[in-house]
Design a protein around this motif. Structure first.
Motif, mmCIF file in Angstrom:
data_model
loop_
_atom_site.group_PDB
_atom_site.id
_atom_site.type_symbol
_atom_site.label_atom_id
_atom_site.label_comp_id
_atom_site.label_asym_id
_atom_site.label_seq_id
_atom_site.Cartn_x
_atom_site.Cartn_y
_atom_site.Cartn_z
ATOM 1 N N ARG A 77 -22.868 18.995 59.366
ATOM 2 C CA ARG A 77 -22.843 20.424 59.711
ATOM 3 C C ARG A 77 -23.147 21.291 58.481
ATOM 4 O O ARG A 77 -23.872 22.285 58.577
ATOM 5 C CB ARG A 77 -21.486 20.796 60.300
ATOM 6 N N SER A 81 -26.331 23.748 58.075
ATOM 7 C CA SER A 81 -26.162 25.173 57.795
ATOM 8 C C SER A 81 -27.029 25.609 56.617
ATOM 9 O O SER A 81 -27.573 26.717 56.599
ATOM 10 C CB SER A 81 -24.696 25.500 57.514
ATOM 11 N N ASP A 85 -30.185 25.490 60.538
ATOM 12 C CA ASP A 85 -30.250 24.907 61.883
ATOM 13 C C ASP A 85 -29.347 25.689 62.841
ATOM 14 O O ASP A 85 -28.182 25.983 62.531
ATOM 15 C CB ASP A 85 -29.803 23.443 61.827
ATOM 16 N N GLU A 86 -29.876 26.032 64.014
ATOM 17 C CA GLU A 86 -29.132 26.818 64.994
ATOM 18 C C GLU A 86 -27.932 26.061 65.573
ATOM 19 O O GLU A 86 -27.001 26.664 66.109
ATOM 20 C CB GLU A 86 -30.070 27.234 66.138
ATOM 21 N N ARG A 87 -27.933 24.738 65.470
ATOM 22 C CA ARG A 87 -26.856 23.938 66.061
ATOM 23 C C ARG A 87 -25.508 24.211 65.416
ATOM 24 O O ARG A 87 -24.464 23.945 66.022
ATOM 25 C CB ARG A 87 -27.172 22.447 65.943
ATOM 26 N N VAL A 88 -25.503 24.720 64.192
ATOM 27 C CA VAL A 88 -24.235 24.922 63.483
ATOM 28 C C VAL A 88 -23.352 25.961 64.168
ATOM 29 O O VAL A 88 -22.147 26.027 63.915
ATOM 30 C CB VAL A 88 -24.479 25.326 62.011
ATOM 31 N N LYS A 89 -23.945 26.778 65.024
ATOM 32 C CA LYS A 89 -23.169 27.810 65.721
ATOM 33 C C LYS A 89 -22.201 27.213 66.735
ATOM 34 O O LYS A 89 -21.218 27.840 67.115
ATOM 35 C CB LYS A 89 -24.104 28.797 66.420
ATOM 36 N N ASP A 90 -22.480 26.002 67.171
ATOM 37 C CA ASP A 90 -21.601 25.314 68.129
ATOM 38 C C ASP A 90 -21.025 24.074 67.457
ATOM 39 O O ASP A 90 -21.709 23.059 67.292
ATOM 40 C CB ASP A 90 -22.384 24.931 69.385
ATOM 41 N N ILE A 91 -19.762 24.150 67.077
ATOM 42 C CA ILE A 91 -19.136 23.064 66.315
ATOM 43 C C ILE A 91 -19.047 21.760 67.121
ATOM 44 O O ILE A 91 -18.998 20.667 66.545
ATOM 45 C CB ILE A 91 -17.730 23.498 65.837
ATOM 46 N N ASN A 93 -21.297 20.295 68.536
ATOM 47 C CA ASN A 93 -22.465 19.464 68.242
ATOM 48 C C ASN A 93 -22.163 18.413 67.179
ATOM 49 O O ASN A 93 -22.918 17.454 67.022
ATOM 50 C CB ASN A 93 -23.640 20.321 67.782
ATOM 51 N N THR A 142 -12.168 22.596 67.745
ATOM 52 C CA THR A 142 -12.595 23.429 68.882
ATOM 53 C C THR A 142 -11.418 24.107 69.574
ATOM 54 O O THR A 142 -11.624 24.872 70.524
ATOM 55 C CB THR A 142 -13.348 22.571 69.919
#
Length: 286
Positions: A77, A81, A85-91, A93, A142
């Motif tokens: 992660r 970041s 990468d946009e995926r970091v907004k949703d932990i 992942n 989460t």
């Protein structure tokens, strides 16, 4: 639906009762016994018999209890970041579900196998007490609680290599698988080798149980090793008389590598055979 064994697994009455009692009590079933007595296979056959999916968690010496819940990949992660990468907004992942999470979230009831729990360190069983009691755990990253949709049938195996904590044992239904007697062993052989000659089985079992009785043996041959040995004897088309009338000057049976797994035991059997031959030579009239 109750478990009574399957076409591939000979279950004693006591073992079947233990499986059904643990399911009724909704407590983990702790199965102990020496290696090769069918503990792992039991979970597989229970799942087949009850028509439930099987989730397997094989424990190693380095396995930690939390790995059964989930693992959070903070390193990936952080790297993502830095790369934008946009995926970091949703932990979520970066959270990998463990075997308990899989079992808890399954839409239908499953059989969960925790295999060889005694391989892990002594704190491992204690770290799972709440999860096994309440069938839930909290995910800090989460801020969500994972609860079992359907309480799984939990089967935990141990080779009895180390003692397990009392607090853990109190939460389990316990059963010890005794090594099969000759009659049960014949039934097990018939399941695995239905076309095998009865005389071959008789002579092979004579040798097998004689070897197991040898005092000082470091590792006694197991049920699974007997099955493998018989498979080799059948494949090599060994004549029946070789087992019954084998050369007494040879310490160990043909294709012994399927039964004897270390050099100390081979040397022990050879010494015992030498002593028996010497005693016979000194007492020819007997």
């Amino acid at each position: 639906m109750k478990f009574t064994g399957t076409d591939n697994y000979i279950s004693t009455e006591d073992l079947s009762m233990a499986v059904n009692a643990s399911a009724a009590l909704e407590r983990p079933l702790l199965i102990k016994g020496e290696p090769g007595t069918g503990k792992t296979m039991l979970a597989e056959e229970v799942a087949k018999s009850l028509k439930m999916p099987l989730i397997e968690w094989h424990i190693k010496s380095t396995t930690k209890a939390k790995q059964g819940l989930y693992e959070y990949d903070a390193v990936t992660r952080l790297r993502d970041s830095q790369l934008g990468d946009e995926r970091v907004k949703d932990i979520s992942n970066y959270i990998e579900k463990g075997k308990l999470w899989e079992a808890f979230s399954a839409k239908e009831r499953v059989v969960l196998l925790v295999d060889e729990i005694d391989k892990a360190d002594i704190e491992f069983p204690n770290d799972l007490l709440q999860e096994l009691d309440r069938m839930e755990f909290y995910v800090y990253e989460t801020k969500e609680t994972i609860k079992a949709v359907n309480r799984p049938i939990v089967i935990i195996t141990s080779n009895n290599e180390k003692e397990l904590p009392d607090a853990f044992l109190r939460r389990c239904f316990f059963h010890y698988i005794n090594f099969p007697d000759r009659e049960t062993m014949q039934q097990i052989v018939s399941v695995h080798h239905p076309k095998i000659k009865k005389k071959l089985v008789k002579d092979a079992l004579d040798i097998f149980f004689d070897v197991r009785k040898v005092p000082g043996l470091k590792k006694k041959p197991s049920t699974s090793e007997l099955i493998d040995w018989l498979k080799l004897l059948m494949a090599d088309d060994i004549p029946d008389e070789i087992l019954k009338d084998r050369d007494p000057s040879k310490a160990i049976p043909p294709l012994y590598g399927a039964l004897i797994k270390n050099e100390q035991d081979v040397q022990l059997l050879e010494r015992l055979a030498f002593m028996a031959r010497r005693e016979a030579a000194n007492n020819p009239q007997q």
